[in-house]
Design a protein around this motif. Structure first.
Motif, short mmCIF file in Angstrom:
data_model
loop_
_atom_site.label_atom_id
_atom_site.label_comp_id
_atom_site.label_asym_id
_atom_site.label_seq_id
_atom_site.Cartn_x
_atom_site.Cartn_y
_atom_site.Cartn_z
N GLU A 1 0.72 15.16 13.30
CA GLU A 1 1.29 14.49 12.15
C GLU A 1 0.60 13.14 11.99
OE1 GLU A 1 5.44 14.34 12.96
OE2 GLU A 1 5.76 16.46 12.47
N ALA A 2 0.23 12.80 10.76
CA ALA A 2 -0.52 11.57 10.53
C ALA A 2 -0.03 10.87 9.27
CB ALA A 2 -2.02 11.87 10.41
N ARG A 3 -0.16 9.57 9.28
CA ARG A 3 0.21 8.75 8.11
C ARG A 3 -1.00 7.88 7.76
NH1 ARG A 3 5.70 8.26 7.21
NH2 ARG A 3 5.44 6.16 6.37
N PHE A 4 -1.35 7.86 6.49
CA PHE A 4 -2.48 7.09 5.98
C PHE A 4 -2.02 6.21 4.84
CE2 PHE A 4 -4.15 11.01 7.71
CZ PHE A 4 -5.29 10.65 8.39
N THR A 5 -2.67 5.08 4.70
CA THR A 5 -2.46 4.27 3.50
C THR A 5 -3.56 4.64 2.51
OG1 THR A 5 -3.78 2.46 4.43
CG2 THR A 5 -1.39 2.36 4.73
N ILE A 6 -3.22 4.59 1.22
CA ILE A 6 -4.17 4.88 0.17
C ILE A 6 -4.12 3.76 -0.87
CG2 ILE A 6 -3.94 7.37 0.51
CD1 ILE A 6 -2.18 7.46 -2.01
N THR A 7 -5.16 3.70 -1.66
CA THR A 7 -5.18 2.70 -2.74
C THR A 7 -4.14 3.05 -3.79
OG1 THR A 7 -6.91 3.93 -3.87
CG2 THR A 7 -7.62 2.17 -2.38
N ALA A 8 -3.89 2.17 -4.71
CA ALA A 8 -2.86 2.38 -5.72
C ALA A 8 -3.14 3.64 -6.53
CB ALA A 8 -2.77 1.18 -6.64
N GLU B 1 -7.26 14.93 0.07
CA GLU B 1 -6.93 15.77 -1.08
C GLU B 1 -5.76 15.19 -1.87
OE1 GLU B 1 -6.19 19.65 0.43
OE2 GLU B 1 -8.30 20.04 0.95
N TYR B 2 -4.74 14.72 -1.15
CA TYR B 2 -3.60 14.11 -1.83
C TYR B 2 -4.02 12.84 -2.57
CZ TYR B 2 -0.23 17.18 0.51
OH TYR B 2 0.48 18.26 0.94
N ALA B 3 -4.85 12.05 -1.90
CA ALA B 3 -5.30 10.80 -2.52
C ALA B 3 -6.11 11.10 -3.78
CB ALA B 3 -6.13 9.98 -1.53
N GLU B 4 -7.02 12.05 -3.72
CA GLU B 4 -7.84 12.40 -4.87
C GLU B 4 -6.98 12.91 -6.03
OE1 GLU B 4 -10.68 15.19 -3.48
OE2 GLU B 4 -11.80 13.73 -2.26
N ALA B 5 -5.92 13.66 -5.70
CA ALA B 5 -5.03 14.16 -6.75
C ALA B 5 -4.33 13.02 -7.47
CB ALA B 5 -4.01 15.11 -6.14
N LEU B 6 -4.21 11.89 -6.79
CA LEU B 6 -3.56 10.72 -7.39
C LEU B 6 -4.57 9.71 -7.93
CD1 LEU B 6 -0.84 10.14 -4.63
CD2 LEU B 6 -0.46 11.04 -6.94
N GLY B 7 -5.83 10.06 -7.90
CA GLY B 7 -6.85 9.14 -8.35
C GLY B 7 -7.01 7.96 -7.42
N ALA B 8 -6.75 8.17 -6.14
CA ALA B 8 -6.82 7.08 -5.16
C ALA B 8 -7.76 7.47 -4.03
CB ALA B 8 -5.42 6.79 -4.61
N MET C 1 0.83 -1.19 0.00
CA MET C 1 0.00 0.00 0.00
C MET C 1 0.89 1.26 0.00
SD MET C 1 -3.53 -0.19 0.53
CE MET C 1 -4.70 -1.55 0.70
N THR C 2 0.44 2.27 -0.72
CA THR C 2 1.13 3.55 -0.72
C THR C 2 0.76 4.32 0.55
OG1 THR C 2 1.04 3.62 -3.13
CG2 THR C 2 1.44 5.71 -1.97
N THR C 3 1.74 5.00 1.13
CA THR C 3 1.52 5.75 2.37
C THR C 3 1.62 7.25 2.11
OG1 THR C 3 2.46 3.95 3.69
CG2 THR C 3 2.30 6.11 4.74
N VAL C 4 0.73 7.98 2.72
CA VAL C 4 0.73 9.44 2.63
C VAL C 4 0.93 10.01 4.03
CG1 VAL C 4 -0.63 11.50 2.11
CG2 VAL C 4 -0.74 9.53 0.59
N ALA C 5 1.90 10.90 4.17
CA ALA C 5 2.16 11.55 5.46
C ALA C 5 1.76 13.02 5.37
CB ALA C 5 3.64 11.43 5.83
N VAL C 6 0.99 13.47 6.33
CA VAL C 6 0.49 14.85 6.31
C VAL C 6 0.62 15.46 7.70
CG1 VAL C 6 -1.13 14.42 4.43
CG2 VAL C 6 -1.87 14.13 6.81
N ARG C 7 0.52 16.77 7.73
CA ARG C 7 0.46 17.51 8.98
C ARG C 7 -0.86 18.27 9.03
NH1 ARG C 7 5.24 21.27 11.23
NH2 ARG C 7 6.02 19.17 11.66
N GLY C 8 -1.59 18.08 10.12
CA GLY C 8 -2.83 18.81 10.32
C GLY C 8 -2.61 19.97 11.26
N GLU C 9 -3.18 21.10 10.92
CA GLU C 9 -3.00 22.31 11.73
C GLU C 9 -4.33 22.99 12.00
OE1 GLU C 9 1.37 23.83 10.28
OE2 GLU C 9 -0.34 24.31 8.99
N ALA C 10 -4.39 23.67 13.12
CA ALA C 10 -5.60 24.43 13.47
C ALA C 10 -5.20 25.61 14.34
CB ALA C 10 -6.60 23.55 14.20
#
Length: 218
Positions: free
Chosen positions: A208-215, A144-151, A1-10
């Motif tokens: 900081e968070a890490r998510f798995t996304i589809t191919a 948003e990152y996943a959608e940009a990759l079609g995942a 699985m592909t992993t996406v790492a992001v930072r959430g801020e508020a």
């Protein structure tokens, strides 16, 4: 699985919940005992004055006590005078009475007042709300990152405060310091109320968070 790492801020901007100011009472005389007696008398007077404001004053804490001899310049170790000071930090929760308290204190003999410093309580619900907003921001970014990759986002792998090693993920970006510095040499009475505008506080949270996304579709 592909992993996406992001930072959430508020960031939340809220009204302060507390105000603190510092009071320094001083005394000076050629006689050491006289200096100490005057210092004790003025410190006791400050305590009694603050007690008159009741529950408006949440806490008062004595800080540094400083007593030192003043040398006579070229006359060696001969003491020309003795100086003494004691500082007190005053925490006020009733902002309607804050101006009156500060002016009354500043009106005491040989007294300096510095403040106020505005803040939010450490256990205020706004901290929890900011953390929740930061988590939601991290989820939105991952999508948003996943959608940009079609995942699509599949699952959360890891969630932590930004910058591991810190004990708290939420911190005030700034504390508001009033510009006032009040000083008086003689006591008086009949002080008018000083209107103060509380400075709104900015409270932030980062995760900081890490998510798995589809191919990804590349």
């Amino acid at each position: 699985m592909t992993t996406v790492a992001v930072r959430g801020e508020a960031v939340r901007e809220v009204d302060p919940e507390l105000a603190e100011f510092t009071v320094v009472v001083s005394a000076r005389d050629r006689d050491r005992d006289t200096t100490l007696a005057r210092l004790r008398e003025r410190a006791d007077g400050l305590r009694q004055l603050l007690e008159r404001f009741g529950e408006a004053v949440e806490k008062r804490e004595t800080g540094a006590l400083h007593v030192y001899p003043e040398s006579g310049g070229k006359r060696g170790e001969r003491v020309s005078a003795y100086n003494g000071s004691v500082s007190t930090t005053v925490r006020v929760r009733d902002f309607a009475a804050l101006g009156e308290i500060m002016l009354a204190v500043a009106g005491q003999e040989q007294t300096q007042v510095r403040g106020p410093v505005w803040s939010v309580r450490p256990d205020s619900p706004v901290h929890r709300e900011a953390r929740r907003d930061a988590v939601q921001d991290a989820i939105a970014r991952a999508r948003e990152y996943a959608e940009a990759l079609g995942a699509e986002v599949v699952e959360l792998v890891e969630l932590a405060d930004a910058g591991l090693g810190r004990t708290e993920g939420v911190r005030p970006l700034a504390q508001g310091y009033g510009s006032g510095f009040l000083k008086s040499k003689a006591s008086g009475g009949g002080y008018a109320d000083l209107e103060l505008d509380p400075e709104r506080q900015r409270v932030s949270a980062q995760v900081e968070a890490r998510f798995t996304i589809t191919a990804p579709v590349l």
